[in-house]
Design an enzyme around this catalytic site. Structure first.
Site, PDB file in Angstrom:
ATOM      1  N   GLU A  92       0.833  -1.200   0.000  1.00 46.96           N
ATOM      2  CA  GLU A  92       0.000   0.000   0.000  1.00 46.96           C
ATOM      3  C   GLU A  92       0.870   1.254   0.000  1.00 46.96           C
ATOM      4  O   GLU A  92       1.955   1.261   0.574  1.00 46.96           O
ATOM      5  CB  GLU A  92      -0.892  -0.007   1.250  1.00 46.96           C
ATOM      6  N   CYS A 105       3.337   8.586   0.860  1.00 50.97           N
ATOM      7  CA  CYS A 105       3.953   7.704   1.844  1.00 50.97           C
ATOM      8  C   CYS A 105       4.250   6.365   1.159  1.00 50.97           C
ATOM      9  O   CYS A 105       3.327   5.681   0.709  1.00 50.97           O
ATOM     10  CB  CYS A 105       2.934   7.570   2.975  1.00 50.97           C
ATOM     11  N   CYS A 112       7.251  -6.540   7.602  1.00 47.14           N
ATOM     12  CA  CYS A 112       8.448  -5.997   8.249  1.00 47.14           C
ATOM     13  C   CYS A 112       8.932  -7.004   9.282  1.00 47.14           C
ATOM     14  O   CYS A 112       8.122  -7.630   9.959  1.00 47.14           O
ATOM     15  CB  CYS A 112       8.138  -4.660   8.926  1.00 47.14           C
ATOM     16  N   CYS A 116       7.778  -4.358  15.861  1.00 48.42           N
ATOM     17  CA  CYS A 116       7.391  -3.396  16.899  1.00 48.42           C
ATOM     18  C   CYS A 116       5.986  -3.744  17.378  1.00 48.42           C
ATOM     19  O   CYS A 116       5.103  -4.065  16.572  1.00 48.42           O
ATOM     20  CB  CYS A 116       7.442  -1.965  16.370  1.00 48.42           C
ATOM     21  N   CYS A 119       2.602  -2.046  15.915  1.00 49.72           N
ATOM     22  CA  CYS A 119       2.506  -1.787  14.469  1.00 49.72           C
ATOM     23  C   CYS A 119       1.871  -2.956  13.726  1.00 49.72           C
ATOM     24  O   CYS A 119       2.285  -4.108  13.880  1.00 49.72           O
ATOM     25  CB  CYS A 119       3.911  -1.517  13.933  1.00 49.72           C
ATOM     26  N   CYS A 331      -0.892   5.977  10.005  1.00 55.54           N
ATOM     27  CA  CYS A 331       0.431   5.463  10.397  1.00 55.54           C
ATOM     28  C   CYS A 331       0.303   4.136  11.116  1.00 55.54           C
ATOM     29  O   CYS A 331      -0.475   3.992  12.044  1.00 55.54           O
ATOM     30  CB  CYS A 331       1.104   6.411  11.389  1.00 55.54           C
TER      31      CYS A 331
HETATM   32  N1  SAH Z   1       9.774   1.169   9.588  1.00 58.50           N
HETATM   33  C1  SAH Z   1       9.881   2.574   9.570  1.00 58.50           C
HETATM   34  C2  SAH Z   1       8.911   3.251   8.623  1.00 58.50           C
HETATM   35  C3  SAH Z   1       7.474   2.746   8.596  1.00 58.50           C
HETATM   36  S1  SAH Z   1       6.488   2.936  10.045  1.00 58.50           S
HETATM   37  C4  SAH Z   1       9.733   3.126  10.959  1.00 58.50           C
HETATM   38  O1  SAH Z   1       9.347   2.398  11.854  1.00 58.50           O
HETATM   39  O2  SAH Z   1      10.057   4.286  11.138  1.00 58.50           O
HETATM   40  C5  SAH Z   1       5.847   4.573   9.944  1.00 58.50           C
HETATM   41  C6  SAH Z   1       5.523   5.202  11.307  1.00 58.50           C
HETATM   42  O3  SAH Z   1       4.261   4.727  11.836  1.00 58.50           O
HETATM   43  C7  SAH Z   1       6.565   4.883  12.374  1.00 58.50           C
HETATM   44  O4  SAH Z   1       6.921   6.050  13.080  1.00 58.50           O
HETATM   45  C8  SAH Z   1       5.806   3.919  13.242  1.00 58.50           C
HETATM   46  O5  SAH Z   1       6.402   3.829  14.480  1.00 58.50           O
HETATM   47  C9  SAH Z   1       4.415   4.485  13.218  1.00 58.50           C
HETATM   48  N2  SAH Z   1       3.370   3.593  13.725  1.00 58.50           N
HETATM   49  C10 SAH Z   1       3.363   2.250  13.735  1.00 58.50           C
HETATM   50  N3  SAH Z   1       2.231   1.777  14.284  1.00 58.50           N
HETATM   51  C11 SAH Z   1       1.495   2.864  14.645  1.00 58.50           C
HETATM   52  C12 SAH Z   1       0.219   3.036  15.245  1.00 58.50           C
HETATM   53  N4  SAH Z   1      -0.553   1.997  15.531  1.00 58.50           N
HETATM   54  N5  SAH Z   1      -0.222   4.290  15.485  1.00 58.50           N
HETATM   55  C13 SAH Z   1       0.538   5.360  15.139  1.00 58.50           C
HETATM   56  N6  SAH Z   1       1.721   5.264  14.535  1.00 58.50           N
HETATM   57  C14 SAH Z   1       2.217   4.026  14.296  1.00 58.50           C
HETATM   58 FE1  SF4 Z   2       8.572  -2.279  11.052  1.00 58.73          FE
HETATM   59 FE2  SF4 Z   2       6.306  -1.197  11.929  1.00 58.73          FE
HETATM   60 FE3  SF4 Z   2       8.475  -1.237  13.487  1.00 58.73          FE
HETATM   61 FE4  SF4 Z   2       8.389   0.397  11.344  1.00 58.73          FE
HETATM   62  S1  SF4 Z   2       7.085   0.513  13.154  1.00 58.73           S
HETATM   63  S2  SF4 Z   2      10.074  -0.950  12.000  1.00 58.73           S
HETATM   64  S3  SF4 Z   2       7.195  -0.887   9.926  1.00 58.73           S
HETATM   65  S4  SF4 Z   2       7.350  -3.038  12.750  1.00 58.73           S
END
Ligand code: SAH
Ligand code: SF4
Length: 344
Positions: A92, A105, A112, A116, A119, A331
């Site tokens: 996406e 974006c 991934c 985290c 996420c 995000c």
């Molecule tokens: N992997 C990279 C880029 C993709 S994630 C990274 O982690 O930076 C893009 C952003 O969305 C990151 O800052 C991530 O921490 C945030 N994100 C992930 N899950 C989220 C959620 N449930 N609510 C708000 N932001 C979130």
């Molecule tokens: Fe991967 Fe999501 Fe962590 Fe970004 S925030 S590094 S996309 S698991």
């Protein structure tokens, strides 16, 4: 002749390729203009090329690396594009209109590996890296819908620095004045903190940087982001201090606020200490809830209280409401749940 994806090639590589099929090197520049400036949709539209060359392109070179499967628009104007890859996986991209800015974006991986806890992409696990063409084609395809894209952010699915080579090469194409001609001031890479690649990016292609921080101390960050066990905060912040920022630029630190987890005044105070002396701005993102993820966003007054503590310490802190929430484009919500070729 082997089939290639034309958007995998930087200009010097395309020159080699056209030469390898018996054409003159300058044809590569001509092809670049057709692909990235004129945005042709088929080789037939390149009428200044010989019939023979067009036939070779038709059989040996794929113009598109992605197929648009769905385009959904949110109430706030954000648009989510679902693309199918040639092996059936889906990714996406999200367009965020914020006039005069039009920010796209971009995804860098299918899923991934960094896991985290908050996420949705992380929940998918890692499927595979995107190729250069699959990264670049997200921009090309969305440009058909919105020709005036102004900013690109690697904040979609995946960890861009875990797919360093493809992302760096895609960036060459995005920055090339003969290619997509974006300025490096308009491209941002967001990372969870892969320190060696972060240092390499600074040396090779210093675009804007966003760090997904989300916790001000190692104990909490280890829990939320397993990558912190490999590259703890001291190493990450040292790499940030060394990053060659353009004049007047700052590093953005993303901080998702999770109710009862990292949203207390003591966390704000620890954050101030951690970022002391770093050219930083903080984006506070109230967590976007999702049924599969066991966190909640804080109440509004706690978000404001957190911001106020940072601001009183002269730390630039903005509250960022995610866009596209009603279409699952916000995000951390990108998951492209279905794969069209589930049997692969
Ligand atoms: N992997 C990279 C880029 C993709 S994630 C990274 O982690 O930076 C893009 C952003 O969305 C990151 O800052 C991530 O921490 C945030 N994100 C992930 N899950 C989220 C959620 N449930 N609510 C708000 N932001 C979130
Ligand atoms: Fe991967 Fe999501 Fe962590 Fe970004 S925030 S590094 S996309 S698991």
């Amino acid at each position: 002749m082997r089939t290639v994806f034309i958007k995998d090639f930087t200009l010097p590589e395309l020159e080699d390729w056209v030469e390898s099929i018996g054409e003159r090197r300058f044809r590569a520049r001509q092809l670049f203009r057709h692909i990235y400036a004129r945005r042709v949709q088929s080789w037939n539209e390149c009428s200044d090329l010989s019939k023979m060359f067009r036939v070779q392109l038709e059989f040996g070179a794929q113009l598109h690396a992605l197929t648009l499967r769905e385009r959904v628009e949110a109430d706030d104007g954000a648009r989510k594009y679902l693309f199918e890859l040639h092996d059936g996986h889906c990714i996406e991209s999200v367009l965020i209109p914020d006039p005069p800015r039009q920010t796209l974006c971009l995804s860098s991986q299918v899923g991934c590996a960094l896991g985290c806890r908050f996420c949705v992409t992380g929940r998918l696990g890692f499927k595979r890296n995107l190729s250069v063409a699959e990264i670049v084609d997200q921009v090309c395809q969305v440009q058909r819908d919105q020709p005036r894209l102004t900013n690109l952010v690697f904040m979609g699915m995946g960890e861009p620095l875990a797919n360093y080579d493809a992302v760096a090469r895609a960036m060459q194409l995005l920055l090339d004045p003969n290619g997509l001609a974006f300025s490096h001031r308009r491209i941002t890479v967001s990372t969870a903190g892969l320190v060696p690649q972060l240092r390499r990016l600074g040396q090779e292609s210093p675009v804007n940087l966003a760090i997904s921080l989300h916790a001000p101390d190692d104990a909490l960050r280890n829990q939320l982001m397993p990558i912190n066990r490999t590259y703890p905060l001291a190493e990450l912040l040292a790499a940030c201090r060394d990053y060659p920022l353009a004049p007047r630029k700052r590093i953005t630190f993303e901080y998702i606020l999770l109710s009862g987890v990292n949203d207390e005044p003591k966390h704000a105070r620890a954050l101030i200490k951690l970022l002391h002396g770093v050219r930083a701005k903080v984006n506070l993102i109230p967590f976007n809830p999702h049924p599969d993820i066991p966190f909640q966003p804080p109440a509004e007054e706690r978000v404001l209280a957190f911001q106020e503590i940072l601001q009183r310490a002269q730390l630039n802190a903005l509250i960022r409401r995610s866009r596209g929430l009603d279409i699952g484009a916000a995000c951390g919500q990108l998951a492209a749940q279905y794969s069209l070729a589930a049997t692969y």
